[in-house]
Design a protein around this motif. Structure first.
Motif, PDB file in Angstrom:
ATOM      1  N   VAL A  37       9.195  -2.582  13.645  1.00  0.00           N
ATOM      2  CA  VAL A  37       8.989  -3.352  12.840  1.00  0.00           C
ATOM      3  C   VAL A  37       8.121  -2.768  12.088  1.00  0.00           C
ATOM      4  O   VAL A  37       7.090  -2.359  11.999  1.00  0.00           O
ATOM      5  N   LEU A  38       8.509  -2.609  10.826  1.00  0.00           N
ATOM      6  CA  LEU A  38       7.787  -1.751   9.703  1.00  0.00           C
ATOM      7  C   LEU A  38       7.196  -2.737   8.606  1.00  0.00           C
ATOM      8  O   LEU A  38       7.972  -3.727   8.439  1.00  0.00           O
ATOM      9  N   PRO A  39       5.715  -2.619   8.627  1.00  0.00           N
ATOM     10  CA  PRO A  39       5.234  -3.465   7.647  1.00  0.00           C
ATOM     11  C   PRO A  39       5.709  -3.173   6.176  1.00  0.00           C
ATOM     12  O   PRO A  39       5.861  -2.269   5.724  1.00  0.00           O
TER      13      PRO A  39
ATOM     14  N   ASP B 284       4.582  -4.899   2.025  1.00  0.00           N
ATOM     15  CA  ASP B 284       3.848  -6.153   1.301  1.00  0.00           C
ATOM     16  C   ASP B 284       4.494  -6.458  -0.065  1.00  0.00           C
ATOM     17  O   ASP B 284       3.952  -6.937  -1.001  1.00  0.00           O
ATOM     18  N   GLY B 285       5.589  -5.916  -0.246  1.00  0.00           N
ATOM     19  CA  GLY B 285       6.415  -6.102  -1.622  1.00  0.00           C
ATOM     20  C   GLY B 285       7.987  -6.345  -1.234  1.00  0.00           C
ATOM     21  O   GLY B 285       8.191  -5.894  -0.121  1.00  0.00           O
ATOM     22  N   PRO B 286       8.731  -6.538  -2.143  1.00  0.00           N
ATOM     23  CA  PRO B 286      10.218  -6.895  -2.010  1.00  0.00           C
ATOM     24  C   PRO B 286      10.693  -5.453  -1.786  1.00  0.00           C
ATOM     25  O   PRO B 286      10.557  -4.421  -2.025  1.00  0.00           O
ATOM     26  N   VAL B 287      11.824  -5.374  -1.007  1.00  0.00           N
ATOM     27  CA  VAL B 287      12.191  -4.058  -0.113  1.00  0.00           C
ATOM     28  C   VAL B 287      13.455  -3.667  -1.106  1.00  0.00           C
ATOM     29  O   VAL B 287      13.898  -2.547  -0.921  1.00  0.00           O
ATOM     30  N   THR B 288      14.110  -4.594  -1.804  1.00  0.00           N
ATOM     31  CA  THR B 288      15.371  -4.165  -2.734  1.00  0.00           C
ATOM     32  C   THR B 288      15.034  -2.864  -3.369  1.00  0.00           C
ATOM     33  O   THR B 288      15.974  -2.115  -3.561  1.00  0.00           O
TER      34      THR B 288
ATOM     35  N   SER C 132       0.918  -1.271  -0.065  1.00  0.00           N
ATOM     36  CA  SER C 132      -0.058  -0.080  -0.174  1.00  0.00           C
ATOM     37  C   SER C 132       0.757   1.252  -0.022  1.00  0.00           C
ATOM     38  O   SER C 132       1.851   1.188   0.729  1.00  0.00           O
ATOM     39  N   GLU C 133       0.425   2.297  -0.761  1.00  0.00           N
ATOM     40  CA  GLU C 133       1.292   3.550  -0.818  1.00  0.00           C
ATOM     41  C   GLU C 133       1.764   3.953   0.612  1.00  0.00           C
ATOM     42  O   GLU C 133       2.838   4.264   0.747  1.00  0.00           O
TER      43      GLU C 133
ATOM     44  N   LEU D 281       6.017   5.267   4.024  1.00  0.00           N
ATOM     45  CA  LEU D 281       6.573   5.164   5.605  1.00  0.00           C
ATOM     46  C   LEU D 281       7.921   4.469   5.386  1.00  0.00           C
ATOM     47  O   LEU D 281       8.741   4.810   6.293  1.00  0.00           O
ATOM     48  N   LEU D 282       8.068   3.192   4.797  1.00  0.00           N
ATOM     49  CA  LEU D 282       9.226   2.271   4.763  1.00  0.00           C
ATOM     50  C   LEU D 282      10.349   3.113   4.041  1.00  0.00           C
ATOM     51  O   LEU D 282      11.598   3.237   4.688  1.00  0.00           O
ATOM     52  N   ARG D 283       9.971   3.927   3.047  1.00  0.00           N
ATOM     53  CA  ARG D 283      11.077   4.650   2.241  1.00  0.00           C
ATOM     54  C   ARG D 283      11.714   5.642   3.220  1.00  0.00           C
ATOM     55  O   ARG D 283      13.112   6.011   3.395  1.00  0.00           O
ATOM     56  N   LYS D 284      10.769   6.384   3.796  1.00  0.00           N
ATOM     57  CA  LYS D 284      11.261   7.365   4.618  1.00  0.00           C
ATOM     58  C   LYS D 284      12.007   6.961   5.848  1.00  0.00           C
ATOM     59  O   LYS D 284      13.431   7.576   6.256  1.00  0.00           O
ATOM     60  N   ALA D 285      11.671   5.839   6.496  1.00  0.00           N
ATOM     61  CA  ALA D 285      12.563   5.394   7.458  1.00  0.00           C
ATOM     62  C   ALA D 285      13.846   4.828   6.999  1.00  0.00           C
ATOM     63  O   ALA D 285      14.879   4.912   7.718  1.00  0.00           O
TER      64      ALA D 285
END
Ligand SMILES: Nc1nc2c(ncn2[C@@H]2O[C@H](COP(=O)(O)OP(=O)(O)OP(=O)(O)O)[C@@H](O)[C@H]2O)c(=O)[nH]1
Ligand SMILES: [Mg+2]
Lengths: 474, 328
Positions: free
Chosen positions: A115-117, A119-123, A2-3, A8-12
Motif C-alpha cells: 500500500v503506497l501512501p 496525499d493527492g489525486p493519483v490521476t 510530499s515530494e 516513490l508512487l510515480r516510480k512504482a
C-alpha cells in the motif's frame, strides 16, 4: 503530496506500467476520504498503454445497510475487481478514515499488495506515466521501396523509433515523393506484431514531387508528429485501403536516349546565355534521370551573312556529338564562356542558319540506330528559305530546304522534335511549330521536367505513387 | 563630259510624280547606271555642273556605297541631255550614206518629295509655310512640263494603298490650271505620261507577274532577266491594283484615262536596282534574285550590283515623244 511520496508512487506506477505485457492488466486502486478510484491499464494493439478509470463514493458502495454490514465487502471488491488484474497497486491517500481503512483491509486480504501512501489525486501521476511510457514496439513509417533495375515496388517500412524510445525522440528519413493519388502522399505509421503490421496513424497531403528530408517526432506513445513536409491532415483510410492503393510497379522507365541540343547563338548576349542555361538544365535533369543511358550532342548555329563587307560567316558548329552528359556539360561551359557570335558581322538580322543546322544533324544521324532521339532546338529566328519567296528572307546560300530536312529528321524511327522558342510575338514562324512538333515550350515558361516527360525521356507523372519512396540503394 | 546648255538641244520639261518612297529619286539615280550598262550607245550628260555632279554622286552612292537616296526634302531640278547613237541614213540614189549627228534629247527633270502630291500635311524637316511654297512650285512645274513620269509603287499600294490619294488631288488642280490658260485639248491634259510600276525586283511583284504569265525575256539580255513588255504592263498594273490595301487603285487607272489621251500613256515595269546576280554566274537565278539586304536597325541596303531594269526606256519614250512634238 510530499515530494518523496510522490516520486516513490510515480516510480512504482511506472514500473508496473512498464511491466505490462501485450495482454496484461494492471489495476491501481486509490482509496481516499470520500470513496475510491479504480484505474485499469492495458496495452492496445499497438502496444500503447490505455487507461480507464472510474470513482465510487463510500455511500454508493455501502448502500442502505451501512458500512458495518457484510454486504459492503463484495461491493468494494466488485468495484475494484482485483482478481482479474495481473498486478494490483494500492494507494491510500486518507489513512485516518475508517471507511478507507476498512476498504484497504478487504482489498489487501483479497489480493495482497503493497500500500503506497499518497496525499493527492493519483490521476495526474497515472496520466504522466502513460504519456512518457517507453515504446514497447518499434514505430515504422510505411514506404514504397523501389527497385530501379526491375521497376518493382514493394510496400515496406522504415523504422522511425525503436523499442524503448521515449517521447521527444526525433528521427529523420530521406524520401522521394512522386505525384500521389486523391489523398496525395500518405505518411502512415505502423507497429509490428509478429509478421502483421498494425496501423497506428495515417496523415496525408498533396506534395510537390521531389526529395524531402522527413522529420518525425515521438510526441507521446501513439502520436508521431511529422516535419520537413507541408502540413498533413488526418487520413480516414484503414490498413486495407492503404495496401490496395499501393502500386506494384514503377511507371515504365525510360530507356537509352540521344538528346541533340541545337542552340541559336546569335543575337543579344543575354538571350544566348539564357538559351545555353536552359540546355544545361535539360542535360543535367536528364542525366540525373537516365544516368549512363543518356548521350548528348550539341550543335550551335548563328546567322548567315550576305554582306560583302563581312569577313565570312560563322558556320554551324557541332560542339559535341553523342558524348556523355559530363562531356556535353563541359562543352557547354565553353560555349557559355564564348557567348553570342559576332563573327560575320554585319550578318543577316531576321533569320538564322536553322536549315544548315538541320542539314548537319540529318547528315550525322544514322538510320540504323534504334535509340530514342530528340532534337531540341532552342532559339527564335526563322530559317532561310531554299529560294527567294514572299517572306523576303534571303535564301540559304547552300540552298538547304528546311521543310525537307525537318521531314527527314522527323521521319527517322523513334525520333522526336522539341523546341524552346523565345519569340516575343504570338505567332512564331511555322518552322517552330514543326521543330516543336512533339513539345513546344517558351523560354520564359519552361517546365524542364514536363518537357522531358512529354518526350518520353523521364517517368511520366501519370501513375500515382501514394507513399513516400525509399530508394533500395539506401 | 559637260555640254554647254546654250548649245544643247531644247530641253523638255519632265516631272517625276509619285507617292513618298515610291522610288522617284532612286529611279533618277539609277538612270546613269542604266545607260552605262546598255549595249547601245545612249548616254546621259549633265547640262550644267550641278546636274553632272548629281549624276556622278548618285551613281557612286548606289553602285559602290549600295545605299538608297534619302527621302527628298525639296524640289530638285536636273538638266540632262540624253545623247543617242549616230543614226545612219538610208542610201539614196547614188549618194553614199553618211552619218547624221546623233539624236539628243534634252530633259529638265523635277524631283519633289512625294508628300507634296497629297492633300494632307507634309512631313518635311521644314515648316508648313515652306511646304505651301514647295507645292506651288511643284504645280508650276507640272503646268510647264509636257512629260510626266508617274511612279506606281505596288508594294506601297499593297501595304498602304494611297497611290490614288497622291494622284487625284494634284491632277484636278493641274487640269484646273491648264483650263485657265487654255491648254486643255479635247478636255484632256496635253502631257505624255510614262507610268512606271516600280520595284519589279521585289518577289511579290515578280511572282504576281509570273502567275499572270506576263513574263518574257529579252533575247539580248546578258543576265537573262525576266521582264514585262509595255503591252503587258497595263495588265500587270491592273492586277496589282486589285490587291491594293485601300481598294482605290482601280481609280488610279480611271483617273489616268479621264485626264490623258490613251495614246499618250505608256506603262513600264521597272526596277531601279534590278535583280541580284551572283558575281561568278552573272545570270538571273529564280532561286536567289532578291537584291535588297536588310541590316539590323538600319535601312535596306543594296545587296549586289545594280542592274536597272527598264529605267532608260520611259525617259527615251518621253524624250522621243516630246522631241517629235517639238519644243513647246
Ligand atoms: N525593291 C526595290 N526597292 C526600291 C527600289 N527603288 C527604291 N526602293 C525602295 O524605296 C525607298 C524609297 O525610294 P526613293 O527613291 O527615296 O523614293 P522617293 O519616291 O524619291 O521618295 P520621296 O523622296 O520620299 O518622295 C528606297 O529607300 C528603297 O528602300 C527598287 O528598284 N527596288
Ligand atoms: Mg525622293
Amino acid at each position: 503530496m510530499s515530494e518523496p511520496d510522490k516520486a516513490l508512487l510515480r516510480k512504482a506506477v511506472a514500473r508496473a506500467v512498464a511491466g505490462l505485457t501485450a495482454t496484461g492488466r494492471l489495476t491501481i486502486v486509490e482509496v481516499a476520504a470520500d470513496g475510491m478510484t479504480v484505474f485499469r491499464i492495458h496495452r492496445d494493439d499497438n502496444g500503447r498503454p490505455r487507461c480507464h478509470y472510474w470513482s465510487s463514493s463510500w455511500e454508493d458502495l455501502t448502500s442502505e445497510q451501512g458500512w458495518g454490514h457484510e454486504s459492503s465487502r463484495p461491493a468494494v471488491l466488485r468495484a475494484a475487481d482485483p482478481f482479474s488484474a495481473d498486478e494490483v497497486v494500492l494507494v491510500c491517500s486518507f489513512p485516518e478514515g475508517a471507511e478507507a481503512d476498512r476498504a484497504l483491509a478487504w482489498l489487501s486480504e483479497a489480493r495482497p499488495a503493497a500500500v503506497l501512501p499518497s496525499d493527492g489525486p493519483v490521476t495526474a501521476i497515472v496520466e504522466d506515466v502513460l504519456a512518457s511510457d517507453p515504446l514497447t514496439r518499434s514505430y515504422d513509417l510505411v514506404v514504397l521501396r523501389a527497385d530501379h533495375a526491375s521497376g518493382r515496388l514493394r510496400l515496406g517500412s522504415k523504422q522511425l523509433f525503436p523499442i524503448g524510445a521515449l517521447p521527444g525522440t526525433r528521427a529523420e528519413v530521406a524520401v522521394r515523393c512522386e505525384p500521389g493519388d486523391a489523398y496525395g502522399t500518405a505518411f502512415a505509421v505502423v507497429t509490428w506484431q509478429g509478421r502483421e503490421p498494425r496501423l497506428l496513424s495515417v496523415h496525408s497531403a498533396r506534395l510537390a514531387p521531389g526529395s524531402y528530408l522527413l522529420t518525425a517526432e515521438l510526441v507521446r506513445p501513439g502520436k508521431v508528429r511529422f516535419g520537413g513536409v507541408p502540413e498533413l491532415t488526418r487520413d480516414p483510410r484503414g490498413w486495407d485501403d492503404l495496401v490496395a492503393a499501393a502500386p506494384a510497379q514503377l511507371p515504365p522507365r525510360a530507356g537509352p536516349a540521344h538528346l541533340i541540343c541545337a542552340v541559336e547563338v546569335c543575337g543579344p548576349d543575354a538571350k544566348v546565355e539564357e538559351r545555353l542555361s536552359r540546355v544545361r538544365q535539360m542535360v543535367s535533369h536528364l542525366s540525373a534521370e537516365l544516368a549512363d543511358l543518356l548521350r548528348v550532342s550539341l550543335v550551335t548555329y548563328g546567322a548567315h551573312s550576305y554582306d560583302d563587307r563581312s569577313a565570312g560567316e560563322h558556320p554551324v558548329e557541332v560542339a559535341a556529338w553523342q558524348v556523355t552528359p559530363e562531356r556535353a556539360l563541359a562543352a557547354l561551359e565553353w560555349l557559355e564562356e564564348r557567348g553570342a557570335i559576332t563573327e560575320g558581322y554585319p550578318y543577316y538580322p531576321h533569320a538564322a542558319q536553322v536549315e544548315d543546322m538541320l542539314d548537319a544533324v540529318a547528315r550525322r544521324l544514322s538510320t540504323a540506330e534504334r535509340v530514342r532521339t530528340v532534337l531540341l532546338t532552342v532559339g527564335d529566328r526563322p530559317p532561310h528559305p531554299a529560294r527567294t519567296n514572299r517572306s523576303l528572307i534571303l535564301p540559304c546560300p547552300r540552298r538547304h530546304d528546311w521543310r525537307l530536312l525537318v521531314g527527314r529528321v522527323q521521319g527517322r524511327p523513334d525520333t522526336l522534335l522539341a523546341a524552346i522558342c523565345d519569340r516575343e510575338d504570338t505567332s512564331p514562324h511555322p518552322v517552330w511549330r514543326r521543330l516543336g512538333a512533339d513539345a513546344l515550350a517558351h523560354l520564359d515558361a519552361l517546365d524542364i521536367r514536363g518537357l522531358a516527360a512529354d518526350l518520353g525521356l523521364a517517368a511520366p507523372a501519370a501513375l500515382p505513387i501514394p507513399f513516400p519512396l525509399l530508394d533500395e540503394t539506401e | 563630259m559637260q555640254s554647254d546648255p546654250a548649245q544643247g538641244p531644247p530641253a523638255h520639261d519632265i516631272a517625276m510624280w509619285g507617292a513618298p518612297g515610291s522610288g522617284k529619286t532612286t529611279l533618277l539615280a539609277a538612270l546613269n547606271i542604266a545607260l552605262m550598262r546598255r549595249k547601245d550607245e545612249w548616254k546621259i550628260v549633265g547640262s550644267d555642273a550641278a546636274s553632272s555632279d548629281y549624276l556622278i554622286e548618285r551613281t557612286n552612292a548606289l553602285s559602290s556605297g549600295k545605299i538608297f537616296p534619302e527621302a527628298s526634302q525639296s524640289l530638285e531640278h536636273y538638266r540632262w541631255t540624253l545623247v543617242g547613237p549616230a543614226e545612219r541614213q538610208e542610201r539614196r540614189w547614188l549618194r553614199k550614206a553618211r552619218p547624221t549627228p546623233p539624236l539628243t534629247i534634252g530633259i529638265s527633270m523635277v524631283d519633289a518629295p512625294g508628300g507634296l502630291f497629297s492633300a494632307g500635311p507634309l512631313h518635311t524637316a521644314n515648316g508648313s509655310g515652306v511646304a505651301d511654297d514647295l507645292r506651288r512650285r511643284l504645280m508650276d512645274n507640272l503646268v510647264k512640263s509636257r512629260g510626266l513620269v508617274f511612279l506606281f509603287d505596288p508594294i506601297r499600294e499593297f501595304e498602304l494603298g494611297d497611290a490614288f490619294d497622291h494622284l487625284h488631288p494634284p491632277l484636278t488642280r493641274l487640269a484646273e490650271k491648264m483650263l485657265e490658260i487654255g491648254e486643255l485639248r479635247d478636255g484632256m491634259l496635253p502631257h505624255h505620261v510614262a507610268v512606271c510600276i516600280t520595284k519589279f525586283d521585289d518577289p511579290r511583284v515578280l511572282e504576281t507577274a509570273q502567275k499572270l504569265h506576263l513574263l518574257d525575256s529579252a533575247p539580248d539580255d546578258e543576265y537573262g532577266f525576266p521582264r514585262v513588255t509595255s503591252e503587258d504592263a497595263r495588265d500587270l498594273f491592273r492586277a496589282l491594283c486589285e490587291v491594293s490595301a485601300s481598294g482605290n487603285a482601280d481609280m488610279v487607272v480611271n483617273a489616268l484615262d479621264q485626264f490623258f489621251h490613251r495614246t499618250r500613256v505608256e506603262f513600264f515595269v521597272t526596277s531601279s536596282i534590278g535583280f541580284y546576280v551572283r558575281p561568278h554566274t552573272k545570270t538571273f537565278d529564280w532561286n536567289d534574285y532578291q537584291n535588297l539586304l536588310p541590316e539590323a536597325g538600319k535601312d535596306l541596303r543594296i545587296r549586289g550590283q545594280v542592274h536597272p531594269v527598264n529605267v532608260v526606256e520611259p525617259m527615251l519614250w518621253l524624250g522621243r515623244r516630246l522631241a517629235a512634238g517639238g519644243p513647246r
